[in-house]
Design a protein around this motif. Structure first.
Motif: not given
Length: 361
Positions: A145-147, A253-254, A279-282, A344-348
């Motif tokens: 589940r990604q969103c 990510v968050e 919708t994008t992050a560096n 951030s990715h794994f928290r999200f």
């Protein structure tokens, strides 16, 4: 398939940004394509992969050495994907189309297919980034589940643990399952695949046959099935995880936003470029080591705004983009380190794995 469009009628941000970027290239007398830095990467990475492959076939190794060399091969193949294939398939490696086409086939050497990938990535993902219902990159439900608009199932409670394995086996699935699903169904998720020519069909099947020959049949013949299994699995686990995590850090990510589309047509309120910004992050800006290995994909904001510009220019463009975002009061998502982006990715993913609260009517 629903029709999704962007509110570009009164777009101000991207024309202003594009003018500043064009001025940068003009003032510095630079081409937008790759330069010596990219060519050096190519000269280093492709021969390195070939040497590692030959070493696995030619030299008897202790099991630990076998795993390490195989893992290094997987990592090197991922870096070829990030640096060489990615620019080539976007047409930003060279001003010569045949060079881009030829180097884009490095994807086929990794087991994928350039024709399908260009439509999945260049057209669909880069247009409908993080749009649930269209973007194939986030269409992993119900496995992941990604969103928040995707259906929740109980196993998602553990997804921040098991996604590590999913990422690891993702290249297996890509090479042996997903390419064939897209090819045989003539669809990328919900979007029809463009008509393939005889040449496209021939390249698809020939490259798959050659992959089996060079990565399965020949190694088993030379080193035996047991040794082959160890190095093939080790190679794929590292390659799959490396490819997956880098692309996940750009969008899941968050800090990033998502949209969702059902069966009806939809207009997204922002202009296309603002949608890309949100919708994008560096991650790890300014880290030259990370940038070298991931092919500048730590500057995903710049890449999504200017996909036909080679990644070697993104560090310079990032200063222009960040300034324009401030000028137009827009977010500029940038995580300071790769570690911060991974967290951030794994928290999200953990947050999305929690059972959604039912709001009383």
């Amino acid at each position: 398939m629903p029709k999704v469009s962007f509110n570009n009628k009164n777009a101000l941000f991207f024309p202003s940004l594009k003018a500043s970027v064009e001025e940068y290239f003009r003032e510095n007398n630079l081409k937008k394509t790759g330069n010596t830095h990219l060519h050096v990467k190519t000269i280093v990475l492709i021969p390195a992969a070939i040497l590692l492959y030959i070493s696995l076939l030619a030299f008897p190794m202790h099991v630990l050495s076998l795993i390490l060399v195989s893992a290094l091969l997987g990592f090197t193949l991922a870096c070829i994907g990030f640096n060489v294939m990615h620019d080539a398939c976007h047409g930003s490696y060279s001003t010569k189309g045949w060079v881009n086409d030829a180097l884009g086939l490095t994807l086929n050497a990794l087991g994928g297919n350039a024709f399908i990938w260009k439509q999945k990535h260049n057209i669909i993902h880069h247009t409908y980034t993080n749009v649930d219902g269209l973007d194939d990159d986030i269409a992993k439900s119900p496995l992941m589940r990604q969103c928040s608009t995707q259906q929740w199932v109980p196993m998602h409670r553990l997804q921040h643990f098991y996604v590590v394995l999913v990422y690891g086996i993702s290249s297996f699935a890509w090479v042996f399952i997903m390419d064939f699903v897209k090819y045989l169904s003539s669809k990328v998720y919900r979007t029809p695949l463009q008509k393939m020519t005889f040449s496209d069909h021939f390249v698809f099947w020939m490259s798959k046959v050659l992959y089996v020959a060079f990565y399965i049949v020949l190694p088993i013949y030379v080193v035996g099935a047991q040794t082959w299994v160890i190095w093939f699995v080790s190679m794929h686990l590292v390659m799959g995880f490396t490819l997956a995590i880098v692309f996940q850090l750009a969008h899941v990510v968050e800090e990033t936003e998502f949209e969702a589309v059902g069966d009806d047509d939809m207009i997204i309120e922002n202009e296309w470029a603002i949608h890309q910004i949100k919708t994008t992050a560096n991650f790890s800006p300014g880290d030259k080591v990370v940038s070298w290995f991931v092919g500048g994909l730590n500057y995903q904001v710049e890449h999504h705004l200017f996909p036909r510009v080679s990644h070697v220019h993104y560090p310079a463009l990032s200063k222009i983009v960040e300034e324009k975002c401030r000028e137009f009061n827009l977010p500029y998502n940038s995580l300071p380190t790769m570690g911060a982006a991974v967290r951030s990715h794994f928290r999200f993913m953990r947050m999305l794995g929690m059972k959604p609260q039912v709001v009383p009517a």
